[in-house]
Scaffold this motif. Structure first.
Motif, PDB file in Angstrom:
ATOM      1  N   SER A   1       0.837  -1.205   0.000  1.00  0.00           N
ATOM      2  CA  SER A   1       0.000   0.000   0.000  1.00  0.00           C
ATOM      3  C   SER A   1       0.868   1.249   0.000  1.00  0.00           C
ATOM      4  O   SER A   1       0.537   2.258  -0.614  1.00  0.00           O
ATOM      5  CB  SER A   1      -0.912   0.019   1.225  1.00  0.00           C
ATOM      6  OG  SER A   1      -1.807  -1.053   1.169  1.00  0.00           O
ATOM      7  N   PHE A   2       2.007   1.192   0.689  1.00  0.00           N
ATOM      8  CA  PHE A   2       2.916   2.336   0.739  1.00  0.00           C
ATOM      9  C   PHE A   2       3.457   2.654  -0.656  1.00  0.00           C
ATOM     10  O   PHE A   2       3.521   3.811  -1.070  1.00  0.00           O
ATOM     11  CB  PHE A   2       4.063   2.055   1.715  1.00  0.00           C
ATOM     12  CG  PHE A   2       5.071   3.154   1.761  1.00  0.00           C
ATOM     13  CD1 PHE A   2       4.813   4.342   2.438  1.00  0.00           C
ATOM     14  CD2 PHE A   2       6.300   3.017   1.110  1.00  0.00           C
ATOM     15  CE1 PHE A   2       5.737   5.365   2.466  1.00  0.00           C
ATOM     16  CE2 PHE A   2       7.227   4.042   1.125  1.00  0.00           C
ATOM     17  CZ  PHE A   2       6.948   5.225   1.815  1.00  0.00           C
TER      18      PHE A   2
ATOM     19  N   LYS B   1       2.082   1.933  -3.518  1.00  0.00           N
ATOM     20  CA  LYS B   1       0.989   2.449  -4.342  1.00  0.00           C
ATOM     21  C   LYS B   1       0.710   3.917  -4.028  1.00  0.00           C
ATOM     22  O   LYS B   1       0.507   4.730  -4.918  1.00  0.00           O
ATOM     23  CB  LYS B   1      -0.281   1.616  -4.119  1.00  0.00           C
ATOM     24  CG  LYS B   1      -0.214   0.227  -4.692  1.00  0.00           C
ATOM     25  CD  LYS B   1      -1.481  -0.539  -4.369  1.00  0.00           C
ATOM     26  CE  LYS B   1      -1.382  -1.977  -4.834  1.00  0.00           C
ATOM     27  NZ  LYS B   1      -2.577  -2.753  -4.448  1.00  0.00           N
ATOM     28  N   ALA B   2       0.706   4.262  -2.754  1.00  0.00           N
ATOM     29  CA  ALA B   2       0.483   5.653  -2.346  1.00  0.00           C
ATOM     30  C   ALA B   2       1.622   6.543  -2.838  1.00  0.00           C
ATOM     31  O   ALA B   2       1.401   7.673  -3.299  1.00  0.00           O
ATOM     32  CB  ALA B   2       0.338   5.746  -0.829  1.00  0.00           C
ATOM     33  N   ASP B   3       2.846   6.055  -2.759  1.00  0.00           N
ATOM     34  CA  ASP B   3       4.006   6.820  -3.224  1.00  0.00           C
ATOM     35  C   ASP B   3       3.901   7.087  -4.728  1.00  0.00           C
ATOM     36  O   ASP B   3       4.144   8.207  -5.187  1.00  0.00           O
ATOM     37  CB  ASP B   3       5.298   6.054  -2.896  1.00  0.00           C
ATOM     38  CG  ASP B   3       6.529   6.829  -3.314  1.00  0.00           C
ATOM     39  OD1 ASP B   3       6.624   8.024  -2.924  1.00  0.00           O
ATOM     40  OD2 ASP B   3       7.387   6.260  -4.016  1.00  0.00           O
TER      41      ASP B   3
ATOM     42  N   ALA C   1       1.134   7.152  -6.519  1.00  0.00           N
ATOM     43  CA  ALA C   1       0.007   8.068  -6.744  1.00  0.00           C
ATOM     44  C   ALA C   1       0.415   9.508  -6.435  1.00  0.00           C
ATOM     45  O   ALA C   1       0.069  10.448  -7.174  1.00  0.00           O
ATOM     46  CB  ALA C   1      -1.188   7.658  -5.888  1.00  0.00           C
ATOM     47  N   LEU C   2       1.160   9.725  -5.369  1.00  0.00           N
ATOM     48  CA  LEU C   2       1.625  11.079  -5.027  1.00  0.00           C
ATOM     49  C   LEU C   2       2.580  11.630  -6.084  1.00  0.00           C
ATOM     50  O   LEU C   2       2.529  12.807  -6.436  1.00  0.00           O
ATOM     51  CB  LEU C   2       2.281  11.084  -3.641  1.00  0.00           C
ATOM     52  CG  LEU C   2       1.314  10.976  -2.466  1.00  0.00           C
ATOM     53  CD1 LEU C   2       2.080  10.856  -1.160  1.00  0.00           C
ATOM     54  CD2 LEU C   2       0.400  12.188  -2.433  1.00  0.00           C
TER      55      LEU C   2
END
Length: 180
Positions: free
Chosen positions: A7-8, A10-12, A14-15
Motif C-alpha cells: 500500500s505504501f 501504491k500511495a508513493d 500516486a503522489l
C-alpha cells in the motif's frame, strides 16, 4: 517471483503522479496567464493635472504635471529613433460657445506643444512599477480656458494592414481655467 506492491508503494506512486500532473497544469496555467495579460506588451497609467499661479500683469503660470506609472513587471522604453513620442499639448477652448457645445480634446487653437521625449534626451525608460512626474510651466494670458492633453505613442515593430508602421498609444486630458 513477482513482488506484490504494498500500500505504501501504491500511495508513493500516486503522489508522484499527482505531483507531475500539478506541475504540468501549473506550467500551462502560467503560460496561459502570460499570454492573456499581453505577454510582454506595455501599458502606462497616466494622469495630467494643472495649477495656475500668478505671474505678472495679466499673465499666469500654468504648472502642469504629467504623471505616469508602469504597472507591469516588465520594462518598456520610448525611443525617438524608433519614432516613438511623448508630448503635452495645450489648446485654447473657444470662449463664446453655445449651451450644449461639446469640446473634443483635440479641438481648439494650439497654444503650446512640449515634446516630453525630447526633454528626456530622446529616450525614456519605464522600469517595472516606476512612477514618473514630468512637470512643465507655461505662461498664459489670464481669463482663458485650456485643454491639456498628454499623448504617449510607441511603435511596436509591426506593420498595419496598409504596410505602415503600427503603433499603440495612450492619451489623457484635462481642462484648466486660467483665472484673471
Amino acid at each position: 517471483m513477482a513482488l506484490k506492491k504494498t500500500s505504501f508503494e501504491k500511495a508513493d506512486f500516486a503522489l508522484r503522479l499527482l505531483t507531475f500532473v500539478a506541475l504540468v497544469a501549473g506550467g500551462a496555467w502560467a503560460a496561459y496567464q502570460y499570454k492573456l495579460t499581453g505577454a510582454d506588451d506595455w501599458t502606462n497609467n497616466m494622469t495630467v493635472d494643472a495649477k495656475v499661479l500668478p505671474y505678472h500683469d495679466d499673465l499666469r503660470l500654468l504648472v502642469v504635471h504629467v504623471r505616469s506609472k508602469n504597472p507591469r513587471n516588465t520594462t518598456f522604453e520610448l525611443e525617438s529613433k524608433s519614432h516613438d513620442s511623448y508630448s503635452l499639448t495645450v489648446r485654447k477652448i473657444a470662449a463664446d460657445a453655445k449651451v450644449g457645445t461639446v469640446f473634443h480634446e483635440d479641438a481648439g487653437d494650439v497654444i503650446a506643444k512640449v515634446d516630453l521625449l525630447d526633454e528626456a534626451s530622446g529616450d525614456y525608460e519605464f522600469l517595472p512599477g516606476a512612477e514618473m512626474d514630468d512637470m512643465q510651466t507655461i505662461v498664459l494670458p489670464a481669463g482663458i480656458t485650456v485643454v491639456l492633453t498628454a499623448d504617449m505613442e510607441i511603435h511596436n515593430g509591426t506593420t498595419d494592414e496598409n504596410g505602415k508602421p503600427d503603433s499603440d498609444s495612450i492619451s489623457v486630458s484635462t481642462v484648466a481655467r486660467v483665472e484673471p
